[in-house]
Design a protein around this motif. Structure first.
Motif, PDB file in Angstrom:
ATOM      1  N   ILE A 137       0.845  -1.201   0.000  1.00 11.27           N
ATOM      2  CA  ILE A 137       0.000   0.000   0.000  1.00 11.27           C
ATOM      3  C   ILE A 137       0.879   1.249   0.000  1.00 11.27           C
ATOM      4  CG2 ILE A 137      -1.761   1.250   1.318  1.00 11.27           C
ATOM      5  CD1 ILE A 137      -2.322  -1.514   2.708  1.00 11.27           C
ATOM      6  N   GLY A 138       0.768   2.042  -1.026  1.00 11.37           N
ATOM      7  CA  GLY A 138       1.573   3.270  -1.124  1.00 11.37           C
ATOM      8  C   GLY A 138       0.735   4.498  -0.845  1.00 11.37           C
ATOM      9  N   MET A 139       0.358   4.659   0.410  1.00  6.64           N
ATOM     10  CA  MET A 139      -0.424   5.851   0.782  1.00  6.64           C
ATOM     11  C   MET A 139       0.466   6.863   1.519  1.00  6.64           C
ATOM     12  SD  MET A 139      -4.089   4.394   2.084  1.00  6.64           S
ATOM     13  CE  MET A 139      -4.934   3.051   1.292  1.00  6.64           C
ATOM     14  N   SER A 161       2.786  13.071   5.107  1.00  8.08           N
ATOM     15  CA  SER A 161       1.344  12.771   4.987  1.00  8.08           C
ATOM     16  C   SER A 161       1.051  11.418   5.593  1.00  8.08           C
ATOM     17  CB  SER A 161       0.912  12.728   3.514  1.00  8.08           C
ATOM     18  OG  SER A 161       1.150  13.932   2.882  1.00  8.08           O
ATOM     19  N   GLY A 162       0.322  11.430   6.694  1.00  9.33           N
ATOM     20  CA  GLY A 162      -0.090  10.175   7.320  1.00  9.33           C
ATOM     21  C   GLY A 162      -1.591  10.216   7.512  1.00  9.33           C
ATOM     22  N   SER A 163      -2.014  10.677   8.683  1.00 12.86           N
ATOM     23  CA  SER A 163      -3.452  10.826   8.933  1.00 12.86           C
ATOM     24  C   SER A 163      -4.066  11.766   7.910  1.00 12.86           C
ATOM     25  CB  SER A 163      -3.687  11.404  10.334  1.00 12.86           C
ATOM     26  OG  SER A 163      -3.047  10.612  11.297  1.00 12.86           O
ATOM     27  N   VAL A 202       6.358   6.219   2.327  1.00 10.72           N
ATOM     28  CA  VAL A 202       7.090   5.717   3.498  1.00 10.72           C
ATOM     29  C   VAL A 202       6.205   4.773   4.305  1.00 10.72           C
ATOM     30  CG1 VAL A 202       6.499   7.568   5.133  1.00 10.72           C
ATOM     31  CG2 VAL A 202       8.775   6.548   5.209  1.00 10.72           C
ATOM     32  N   TRP A 203       6.835   3.959   5.121  1.00 10.96           N
ATOM     33  CA  TRP A 203       6.157   2.924   5.934  1.00 10.96           C
ATOM     34  C   TRP A 203       5.477   1.888   5.035  1.00 10.96           C
ATOM     35  CZ3 TRP A 203       8.735   4.507   9.669  1.00 10.96           C
ATOM     36  CH2 TRP A 203       8.681   5.809  10.138  1.00 10.96           C
ATOM     37  N   SER A 205       4.715  -1.242   3.990  1.00  7.09           N
ATOM     38  CA  SER A 205       4.939  -2.600   4.517  1.00  7.09           C
ATOM     39  C   SER A 205       5.057  -3.591   3.360  1.00  7.09           C
ATOM     40  CB  SER A 205       3.777  -3.031   5.407  1.00  7.09           C
ATOM     41  OG  SER A 205       3.569  -2.112   6.434  1.00  7.09           O
ATOM     42  N   TRP A 258       9.014  -2.590   7.002  1.00  5.74           N
ATOM     43  CA  TRP A 258       8.705  -1.321   6.341  1.00  5.74           C
ATOM     44  C   TRP A 258       9.737  -0.974   5.277  1.00  5.74           C
ATOM     45  CZ3 TRP A 258       8.399   0.977  11.803  1.00  5.74           C
ATOM     46  CH2 TRP A 258       7.063   1.063  12.237  1.00  5.74           C
ATOM     47  N   GLN A 298      -1.366   1.913  12.638  1.00  4.34           N
ATOM     48  CA  GLN A 298      -1.591   1.385  11.295  1.00  4.34           C
ATOM     49  C   GLN A 298      -3.089   1.333  10.982  1.00  4.34           C
ATOM     50  OE1 GLN A 298      -0.266  -2.810  13.056  1.00  4.34           O
ATOM     51  NE2 GLN A 298      -0.539  -2.935  10.883  1.00  4.34           N
ATOM     52  N   GLN A 352      -6.848   8.345  17.499  1.00  2.00           N
ATOM     53  CA  GLN A 352      -7.446   9.679  17.591  1.00  2.00           C
ATOM     54  C   GLN A 352      -8.269   9.990  16.340  1.00  2.00           C
ATOM     55  OE1 GLN A 352      -4.232   8.928  18.189  1.00  2.00           O
ATOM     56  NE2 GLN A 352      -4.188   9.265  20.400  1.00  2.00           N
ATOM     57  N   VAL A 353      -7.741   9.590  15.187  1.00  2.00           N
ATOM     58  CA  VAL A 353      -8.457   9.873  13.937  1.00  2.00           C
ATOM     59  C   VAL A 353      -9.753   9.048  13.878  1.00  2.00           C
ATOM     60  CG1 VAL A 353      -8.316   9.582  11.427  1.00  2.00           C
ATOM     61  CG2 VAL A 353      -6.438  10.666  12.672  1.00  2.00           C
TER      62      VAL A 353
HETATM   63  C1  FAD Z   1       2.878  -1.206  11.461  1.00  2.00           C
HETATM   64  C2  FAD Z   1       2.530  -0.132  10.474  1.00  2.00           C
HETATM   65  C3  FAD Z   1       2.405  -0.466   9.135  1.00  2.00           C
HETATM   66  C4  FAD Z   1       2.115   0.518   8.201  1.00  2.00           C
HETATM   67  N1  FAD Z   1       2.037   0.162   6.886  1.00  2.00           N
HETATM   68  C5  FAD Z   1       1.752   1.117   5.966  1.00  2.00           C
HETATM   69  C6  FAD Z   1       1.677   0.757   4.578  1.00  2.00           C
HETATM   70  O1  FAD Z   1       1.862  -0.400   4.201  1.00  2.00           O
HETATM   71  N2  FAD Z   1       1.427   1.738   3.681  1.00  2.00           N
HETATM   72  C7  FAD Z   1       1.200   3.036   4.053  1.00  2.00           C
HETATM   73  O2  FAD Z   1       0.925   3.852   3.191  1.00  2.00           O
HETATM   74  N3  FAD Z   1       1.292   3.405   5.358  1.00  2.00           N
HETATM   75  C8  FAD Z   1       1.557   2.479   6.318  1.00  2.00           C
HETATM   76  N4  FAD Z   1       1.663   2.828   7.640  1.00  2.00           N
HETATM   77  C9  FAD Z   1       1.572   4.249   8.009  1.00  2.00           C
HETATM   78  C10 FAD Z   1       0.281   4.598   8.714  1.00  2.00           C
HETATM   79  O3  FAD Z   1      -0.791   4.592   7.816  1.00  2.00           O
HETATM   80  C11 FAD Z   1       0.512   5.974   9.375  1.00  2.00           C
HETATM   81  O4  FAD Z   1       1.483   5.783  10.392  1.00  2.00           O
HETATM   82  C12 FAD Z   1      -0.746   6.523   9.976  1.00  2.00           C
HETATM   83  O5  FAD Z   1      -1.669   6.866   8.975  1.00  2.00           O
HETATM   84  C13 FAD Z   1      -0.450   7.767  10.847  1.00  2.00           C
HETATM   85  O6  FAD Z   1       0.271   8.701  10.105  1.00  2.00           O
HETATM   86  P1  FAD Z   1       1.617   9.344  10.690  1.00  2.00           P
HETATM   87  O7  FAD Z   1       2.514   8.236  11.136  1.00  2.00           O
HETATM   88  O8  FAD Z   1       2.149  10.299   9.661  1.00  2.00           O
HETATM   89  O9  FAD Z   1       1.185  10.139  11.978  1.00  2.00           O
HETATM   90  P2  FAD Z   1       0.467  11.549  12.021  1.00  2.00           P
HETATM   91  O10 FAD Z   1      -0.672  11.587  11.069  1.00  2.00           O
HETATM   92  O11 FAD Z   1       1.509  12.622  11.892  1.00  2.00           O
HETATM   93  O12 FAD Z   1      -0.106  11.544  13.480  1.00  2.00           O
HETATM   94  C14 FAD Z   1       0.700  11.834  14.628  1.00  2.00           C
HETATM   95  C15 FAD Z   1      -0.212  11.897  15.839  1.00  2.00           C
HETATM   96  O13 FAD Z   1      -1.147  12.974  15.672  1.00  2.00           O
HETATM   97  C16 FAD Z   1      -2.483  12.489  15.818  1.00  2.00           C
HETATM   98  N5  FAD Z   1      -3.376  13.159  14.876  1.00  2.00           N
HETATM   99  C17 FAD Z   1      -3.150  13.379  13.548  1.00  2.00           C
HETATM  100  N6  FAD Z   1      -4.223  13.993  12.993  1.00  2.00           N
HETATM  101  C18 FAD Z   1      -5.143  14.131  13.966  1.00  2.00           C
HETATM  102  C19 FAD Z   1      -6.467  14.687  14.021  1.00  2.00           C
HETATM  103  N7  FAD Z   1      -7.054  15.193  12.922  1.00  2.00           N
HETATM  104  N8  FAD Z   1      -7.123  14.655  15.201  1.00  2.00           N
HETATM  105  C20 FAD Z   1      -6.548  14.148  16.311  1.00  2.00           C
HETATM  106  N9  FAD Z   1      -5.292  13.609  16.330  1.00  2.00           N
HETATM  107  C21 FAD Z   1      -4.603  13.609  15.172  1.00  2.00           C
HETATM  108  C22 FAD Z   1      -2.399  11.011  15.481  1.00  2.00           C
HETATM  109  O14 FAD Z   1      -3.449  10.288  16.083  1.00  2.00           O
HETATM  110  C23 FAD Z   1      -1.042  10.639  16.043  1.00  2.00           C
HETATM  111  O15 FAD Z   1      -1.138  10.335  17.413  1.00  2.00           O
HETATM  112  C24 FAD Z   1       1.948   1.870   8.610  1.00  2.00           C
HETATM  113  C25 FAD Z   1       2.070   2.211   9.953  1.00  2.00           C
HETATM  114  C26 FAD Z   1       2.356   1.222  10.878  1.00  2.00           C
HETATM  115  C27 FAD Z   1       2.499   1.625  12.328  1.00  2.00           C
END
Ligand code: FAD
Length: 388
Positions: free
Chosen positions: A135-137, A142-144, A167-168, A170, A221, A370, A375-376
Motif C-alpha cells: 500500500i503506497g499511501m 502525509s499520514g493521517s 514511506v512505511w 509494509s 517497512w 496502522q 485519535q483519527v
Molecule cells: C505497522 C505499520 C504499518 C504501516 N504500513 C503502511 C503501509 O503499508 N502503507 C502506508 O501507506 N502506510 C503504512 N503505515 C503508516 C500509517 O498509515 C501511518 O502511520 C498513519 O496513517 C499515521 O500517520 P503518521 O505516522 O504520519 O502520523 P500523524 O498523522 O503525523 O499523526 C501523529 C499523531 O497525531 C495524531 N493526529 C493526527 N491527525 C489528527 C487529528 N485530525 N485529530 C486528532 N489527532 C490527530 C495522530 O493520532 C497521532 O497520534 C503503517 C504504519 C504502521 C504503524
C-alpha cells in the motif's frame, strides 16, 4: 446528549451460520498440518511473517479470493466464509504475510475499480497465492492527513511519470505491485480533487525500495522513492481524479476484520499455557477479564461482518471495533508479561515466555497507528454521532 446524537451505534447480535463450521474444521486441519510446532516465535508475528510457499498452499486450497467471482479464479463464497478463514489463520499465527494485503484490499480494489484487462491479468495470480501487493499511501509529511500527499504523476506520451516518496510501505521488498496514491491534477489547497491511484510494478525503472528497520529489528517497512518513474496508461486504477473516493473505500476493508483483535492472540494462548489449569485467584480474574474483552470484541466484529454481508455500510461501528480491538492488543503483552513474571513457578517457562513474547511488546505501539490512528478513528466516530 441524546438530542445531539444524530446516528446511533448499532451492533445487532449475529451468529455465523452453521454451514461455516465445516469450513472452520477444514481450515484448522490444514493449518495444523502445515505449521507444526505450536510455540515457534513466528506464531507471534502472524500475518507479519511472509512465506510464498505457505501462500501458494493457501491458494491451492481456495482460501485466497474466497468471495471473488469464479471467472477470476475466486471462490464466490460469502464474506462470512472469508471471516472464518481469517480467524483461523490469525489464531494459528500462520505466516500469511505474503498475500495478506492483496487478498484483503488490493484484489477487492481491482474488482471495484480495475479495468477488465487488469482484473484478468492480476486477480487469478493473487488467488493462486503468487502475486503480492503493498500500500503506497503514507508519505514523509502525509499520514493521517492523507489528502496532503505530494507524490505527483504527470502525463507523458503513453503513460505517466511519477516523482515523490512513499514511506512505511509494509512488504514493498517482497511484493510485485504497489497501489500508489498520487496527485495527478489539482493543488494541495484543493486537496480531495485530483488524486489518482496507480498499480505500480515494483520493478519499474526509477523506483527504489529502501528498508526501514522497526523497533524489533525487523525489516517490514520500506521507503519507496519514485524518480521519473514511468508507468503506462494501463497502470491507472479507476479514473483519473477519483483517487480520494477510491482510497477511502479501500480503508474500509482494512479496518473491520478480526486482525484488529486477533493479531497477537498467541500471547494469550502462551499466557494460559504458562499459568496452567489451576491459576491463582488474581491470575484467574485477570485472564477472565481478558477473555471477556476478547469475546466482546469478537461479537462486535461479527455483528459488523453480518451487517456487511447484508449489504449495509457500518463504517462507524467498524471504526470502533478497530479502536477498541487495537487498544486490547496493545495492552495484552504488558498485562501478560507482568502476570507471568509474578505467577510463573517454572523459571524455564518464564524465560521462554519473555523471549518469545518480546516481539509482541515491541510492536504493540504500532497497532493503534496502522490503518488509521486511534485519535483519527475517534474523530470519525464523533462526527458520525453528531458530536463534532
Ligand atoms: C505497522 C505499520 C504499518 C504501516 N504500513 C503502511 C503501509 O503499508 N502503507 C502506508 O501507506 N502506510 C503504512 N503505515 C503508516 C500509517 O498509515 C501511518 O502511520 C498513519 O496513517 C499515521 O500517520 P503518521 O505516522 O504520519 O502520523 P500523524 O498523522 O503525523 O499523526 C501523529 C499523531 O497525531 C495524531 N493526529 C493526527 N491527525 C489528527 C487529528 N485530525 N485529530 C486528532 N489527532 C490527530 C495522530 O493520532 C497521532 O497520534 C503503517 C504504519 C504502521 C504503524
Amino acid at each position: 446528549m441524546t438530542a445531539i446524537v444524530s446516528e446511533r451505534l448499532d451492533y445487532p447480535p449475529f451468529r455465523l451460520p452453521a454451514e461455516t463450521e465445516a469450513l472452520r474444521s477444514e481450515v484448522r486441519a490444514f493449518l495444523t498440518a502445515e505449521i507444526p510446532g505450536d510455540r515457534s516465535e513466528d506464531r507471534f508475528k502472524s500475518w507479519n511473517t511472509a512465506s510464498p510457499e505457505f501462500s501458494r498452499k493457501m491458494g491451492a486450497k481456495g482460501y485466497i479470493g474466497v468471495t471473488w467471482p469464479k471467472e477470476y479464479g475466486g471462490g464466490e463464497r460469502s464474506f462470512l466464509h472469508r471471516y472464518v478463514i481469517t480467524e483461523e489463520v490469525l489464531a494459528a499465527g500462520a505466516p500469511a504475510g505474503s498475500h495478506w494485503v492483496a487478498d484483503r484490499q488490493s484484489g477487492p480494489q481491482l474488482l471495484r475499480f480495475g479495468s477488465e484487462e487488469q482484473r484478468q491479468e492480476i486477480l487469478p495470480r493473487i488467488v493462486k497465492g503468487e502475486c503480492y501487493f503493498c500500500i503506497g499511501m503514507s508519505e514523509p509529511d502525509s499520514g493521517s492527513d492523507l489528502a496532503s500527499v505530494r507524490t505527483r504523476a504527470d502525463q507523458v506520451n503513453g503513460g505517466w511519470r511519477i516523482n515523490g516518496t512513499k514511506v512505511w510501505t509494509s512488504g514493498a521488498h517482497r511484493s510485485h505491485y504497489c497501489i500508489a496514491l498520487v496527485r495527478t491534477s489539482g493543488t494541495r489547497e484543493n486537496r480531495h480533487v485530483g488524486l489518482s491511484q496507480f498499480i505500480v510494478d515494483l520493478k519499474s525503472p526509477g523506483l527504489t525500495i529502501r528498508p526501514i528497520i522497526n523497533l524489533a529489528g525487523r525489516h517490514d517497512w520500506n521507503e519507496v522513492t519514485f524518480t521519473d518513474c514511468f508507468v503506462p496508461d494501463s497502470a491507472l486504477l479507476g479514473s483519473e481524479g477519483d483517487g480520494w473516493m477510491q482510497v477511502t473505500s479501500e480503508l474500509a476493508y482494512e479496518r473491520s476484520g478480526p486482525e484488529r483483535f486477533l493479531q497477537n492472540y498467541h500471547v494469550l494462548k502462551e499466557l494460559l499455557r504458562v499459568l496452567g489449569r489451576q491459576p491463582g485467584p488474581r491470575a484467574a480474574e485477570i485472564v477472565g477479564r481478558l477473555a471477556a474483552r476478547l469475546w466482546t470484541l469478537r461479537q462486535m466484529s461479527l455483528s459488523v461482518a453480518g451487517m456487511l454481508e447484508a449489504g449495509k455500510a457500518p463504517a462507524t461501528e467498524a471504526a470502533l471495533v478497530k479502536d477498541l480491538g487495537t487498544i486490547f492488543q496493545q495492552e495484552l503483552p504488558e498485562i501478560a508479561r507482568v502476570l507471568v513474571e509474578s505467577e510463573a513457578t517454572d523459571e524455564a517457562d518464564l524465560a521462554d515466555f519473555l523471549d518469545t513474547a518480546q516481539y509482541s511488546s515491541m510492536v504493540a505501539p504500532s497497532y493503534t497507528l496502522q490503518g488509521g490512528t486511534t485519535q483519527v478513528l475517534r474523530g470519525i466516530v464523533a462526527r458520525a454521532l453528531g458530536l463534532r
